[in-house]
Design a protein around this motif. Structure first.
Motif, PDB file in Angstrom:
ATOM      1  N   TYR A  29      60.078  40.087 -31.594  1.00 39.68           N
ATOM      2  CA  TYR A  29      60.451  41.284 -30.746  1.00 39.68           C
ATOM      3  C   TYR A  29      59.168  41.757 -29.631  1.00 39.68           C
ATOM      4  CZ  TYR A  29      63.277  45.354 -29.132  1.00 39.68           C
ATOM      5  OH  TYR A  29      63.854  46.200 -28.670  1.00 39.68           O
ATOM      6  N   SER A  30      59.580  42.020 -28.358  1.00 39.95           N
ATOM      7  CA  SER A  30      58.459  42.367 -27.477  1.00 39.95           C
ATOM      8  C   SER A  30      59.122  42.970 -26.322  1.00 39.95           C
ATOM      9  CB  SER A  30      57.522  41.349 -27.106  1.00 39.95           C
ATOM     10  OG  SER A  30      58.377  40.265 -26.475  1.00 39.95           O
ATOM     11  N   ILE A  31      58.305  43.868 -25.656  1.00 39.85           N
ATOM     12  CA  ILE A  31      58.595  44.550 -24.382  1.00 39.85           C
ATOM     13  C   ILE A  31      57.718  43.862 -23.248  1.00 39.85           C
ATOM     14  CG2 ILE A  31      59.081  46.562 -22.958  1.00 39.85           C
ATOM     15  CD1 ILE A  31      60.054  47.844 -25.526  1.00 39.85           C
ATOM     16  N   ILE A  39      55.894  45.253 -34.328  1.00 37.68           N
ATOM     17  CA  ILE A  39      55.657  44.944 -35.715  1.00 37.68           C
ATOM     18  C   ILE A  39      56.914  45.056 -36.553  1.00 37.68           C
ATOM     19  CG2 ILE A  39      54.132  45.710 -37.802  1.00 37.68           C
ATOM     20  CD1 ILE A  39      51.996  46.771 -35.774  1.00 37.68           C
ATOM     21  N   ILE A  40      57.424  43.904 -37.193  1.00 40.84           N
ATOM     22  CA  ILE A  40      58.570  43.849 -38.075  1.00 40.84           C
ATOM     23  C   ILE A  40      58.164  44.076 -39.415  1.00 40.84           C
ATOM     24  CG2 ILE A  40      60.648  42.381 -38.515  1.00 40.84           C
ATOM     25  CD1 ILE A  40      60.280  41.029 -35.814  1.00 40.84           C
ATOM     26  N   THR A  41      58.584  45.202 -40.020  1.00 42.15           N
ATOM     27  CA  THR A  41      58.468  45.323 -41.572  1.00 42.15           C
ATOM     28  C   THR A  41      59.802  45.535 -42.174  1.00 42.15           C
ATOM     29  OG1 THR A  41      56.502  46.378 -40.935  1.00 42.15           O
ATOM     30  CG2 THR A  41      57.388  46.703 -43.099  1.00 42.15           C
ATOM     31  N   GLU A  42      60.272  44.644 -42.855  1.00 43.89           N
ATOM     32  CA  GLU A  42      61.677  44.622 -43.510  1.00 43.89           C
ATOM     33  C   GLU A  42      62.606  44.659 -42.223  1.00 43.89           C
ATOM     34  OE1 GLU A  42      61.535  47.456 -46.669  1.00 43.89           O
ATOM     35  OE2 GLU A  42      60.401  46.129 -47.750  1.00 43.89           O
ATOM     36  N   ASN A  43      63.363  45.944 -42.202  1.00 44.54           N
ATOM     37  CA  ASN A  43      64.385  46.137 -41.245  1.00 44.54           C
ATOM     38  C   ASN A  43      63.770  47.223 -40.374  1.00 44.54           C
ATOM     39  OD1 ASN A  43      65.983  44.933 -43.506  1.00 44.54           O
ATOM     40  ND2 ASN A  43      67.322  44.767 -41.600  1.00 44.54           N
ATOM     41  N   LYS A  44      62.572  47.188 -40.166  1.00 44.98           N
ATOM     42  CA  LYS A  44      62.143  48.353 -39.079  1.00 44.98           C
ATOM     43  C   LYS A  44      61.358  47.639 -38.164  1.00 44.98           C
ATOM     44  CE  LYS A  44      62.178  52.243 -42.207  1.00 44.98           C
ATOM     45  NZ  LYS A  44      61.409  53.153 -43.040  1.00 44.98           N
ATOM     46  N   ILE A  45      61.237  47.766 -36.778  1.00 43.55           N
ATOM     47  CA  ILE A  45      60.451  47.226 -35.733  1.00 43.55           C
ATOM     48  C   ILE A  45      59.847  48.448 -35.008  1.00 43.55           C
ATOM     49  CG2 ILE A  45      60.312  45.904 -33.662  1.00 43.55           C
ATOM     50  CD1 ILE A  45      63.024  44.277 -34.666  1.00 43.55           C
ATOM     51  N   VAL A  46      58.426  48.567 -35.066  1.00 40.14           N
ATOM     52  CA  VAL A  46      57.999  49.385 -34.323  1.00 40.14           C
ATOM     53  C   VAL A  46      57.056  48.809 -33.171  1.00 40.14           C
ATOM     54  CG1 VAL A  46      55.848  51.268 -34.456  1.00 40.14           C
ATOM     55  CG2 VAL A  46      57.612  50.897 -36.536  1.00 40.14           C
ATOM     56  N   ILE A  47      57.325  49.402 -31.886  1.00 34.16           N
ATOM     57  CA  ILE A  47      56.677  49.143 -30.748  1.00 34.16           C
ATOM     58  C   ILE A  47      55.859  50.316 -30.317  1.00 34.16           C
ATOM     59  CG2 ILE A  47      57.032  48.668 -28.219  1.00 34.16           C
ATOM     60  CD1 ILE A  47      57.751  46.383 -29.468  1.00 34.16           C
ATOM     61  N   TYR A 103      68.807  46.817 -37.789  1.00 38.94           N
ATOM     62  CA  TYR A 103      67.221  46.743 -37.707  1.00 38.94           C
ATOM     63  C   TYR A 103      67.257  48.258 -36.746  1.00 38.94           C
ATOM     64  CZ  TYR A 103      65.818  42.111 -38.978  1.00 38.94           C
ATOM     65  OH  TYR A 103      65.637  40.952 -39.663  1.00 38.94           O
ATOM     66  N   THR A 104      66.046  48.971 -37.089  1.00 41.35           N
ATOM     67  CA  THR A 104      65.892  50.253 -36.454  1.00 41.35           C
ATOM     68  C   THR A 104      64.609  50.054 -35.674  1.00 41.35           C
ATOM     69  OG1 THR A 104      66.763  51.587 -37.922  1.00 41.35           O
ATOM     70  CG2 THR A 104      65.159  52.511 -36.386  1.00 41.35           C
ATOM     71  N   VAL A 105      64.563  49.969 -34.107  1.00 37.17           N
ATOM     72  CA  VAL A 105      63.444  49.747 -33.427  1.00 37.17           C
ATOM     73  C   VAL A 105      63.034  51.210 -32.689  1.00 37.17           C
ATOM     74  CG1 VAL A 105      62.758  48.730 -31.284  1.00 37.17           C
ATOM     75  CG2 VAL A 105      64.402  47.383 -32.788  1.00 37.17           C
ATOM     76  N   GLN A 106      61.938  51.429 -32.789  1.00 39.44           N
ATOM     77  CA  GLN A 106      61.195  52.707 -32.371  1.00 39.44           C
ATOM     78  C   GLN A 106      59.916  52.430 -31.674  1.00 39.44           C
ATOM     79  OE1 GLN A 106      60.521  55.311 -35.746  1.00 39.44           O
ATOM     80  NE2 GLN A 106      59.909  57.222 -34.292  1.00 39.44           N
ATOM     81  N   MET A 107      59.931  53.258 -30.405  1.00 38.46           N
ATOM     82  CA  MET A 107      58.782  53.115 -29.757  1.00 38.46           C
ATOM     83  C   MET A 107      57.906  54.338 -30.059  1.00 38.46           C
ATOM     84  SD  MET A 107      57.363  52.320 -26.539  1.00 38.46           S
ATOM     85  CE  MET A 107      58.571  51.232 -25.708  1.00 38.46           C
ATOM     86  N   VAL A 108      56.784  54.072 -30.139  1.00 37.16           N
ATOM     87  CA  VAL A 108      55.550  54.992 -30.331  1.00 37.16           C
ATOM     88  C   VAL A 108      54.634  55.202 -29.103  1.00 37.16           C
ATOM     89  CG1 VAL A 108      53.484  55.658 -31.714  1.00 37.16           C
ATOM     90  CG2 VAL A 108      55.807  54.757 -32.918  1.00 37.16           C
ATOM     91  N   ALA A 109      54.409  56.147 -28.745  1.00 38.18           N
ATOM     92  CA  ALA A 109      53.657  56.136 -27.379  1.00 38.18           C
ATOM     93  C   ALA A 109      52.511  57.455 -27.624  1.00 38.18           C
ATOM     94  CB  ALA A 109      54.531  56.565 -26.055  1.00 38.18           C
TER      95      ALA A 109
END
Length: 199
Positions: A29-31, A39-47, A103-109
């Motif tokens: 997963y990328s933007i 970063i894919i950890t189990e069913n979580k993706i953090v951008i 999957y839960t995808v979350q953006m961190v800024a």
């Protein structure tokens, strides 16, 4: 290929046999517009984006071994579909048998934490040290110059490589009372509100 146990009714002894589990995962997963990878950890993706000062809509690239991917019932096409990242997104991956995986995808800024109140930001992966090296100084990336340091060699924390998803950490040891001292203090007074981000 993943395998799981299943009971075979056809067997007179009802023994267990292996059957392949249905694939329905997000593999990458990328933007691209931000140049960041999830970063894919189990069913979580953090951008994480270090540069943006506001979150909006972006187009994601992803790879999956499922047959379809949706967000809020809308089919997702890698490199084409745009989504707002102001809140976590729920990606539903459907397998060939119709079963789904979420999957839960979350953006961190960090630069927009607390409505732009970032006052301290320390990244372990920006330290140019080797595993086990003591950390004498650590630069603040918030833009306020609130750097930290430790002149006492016995009280310096150490860097540990490849600890969290391949990233390093700073290890503060209780046995030697590791600590670092703040050299600045800009925006950190009682009448200021602010955010701290450690990564």
């Amino acid at each position: 290929m993943l395998l799981k146990w299943a009971t075979s009714d056809a067997s007179p002894t009802c023994g267990k046999i292996y059957v392949p589990s249905v694939q329905k995962e997000i593999l990458e997963y990328s933007i691209p517009s931000l140049g960041v990878y999830g970063i894919i950890t189990e069913n979580k993706i953090v951008i994480t984006s270090e540069s943006i000062v506001s979150i909006s809509s972006y187009i994601a690239n992803f790879k999956t071994n499922g047959v379809s991917v949706t967000v809020n019932g809308i089919e997702q096409i890698s490199g084409i579909t745009s989504n707002p990242f102001t809140a976590p997104l729920k990606y539903i991956v459907t397998g060939v048998d119709g079963s789904t995986n979420e999957y839960t995808v979350q953006m961190v800024a960090p630069r927009i934490l607390g409505s732009g109140s970032l006052r301290l930001w320390f990244k372990a992966d920006q330290l140019t040290l080797n595993d086990g090296d003591p950390i004498a100084s650590w630069s603040d990336l918030s833009g306020h110059g609130n750097h930290i340091s430790q002149v006492n060699t016995t009280q310096r924390p150490v860097i540990r490589m490849n600890q969290v998803n391949g990233y390093p950490i700073a290890e503060f040891r209780s046995s030697t009372v590791s600590r670092m001292n703040l050299s600045g203090g800009i925006g950190l007074y009682v009448n200021n509100s602010g955010s701290v981000f450690l990564s």
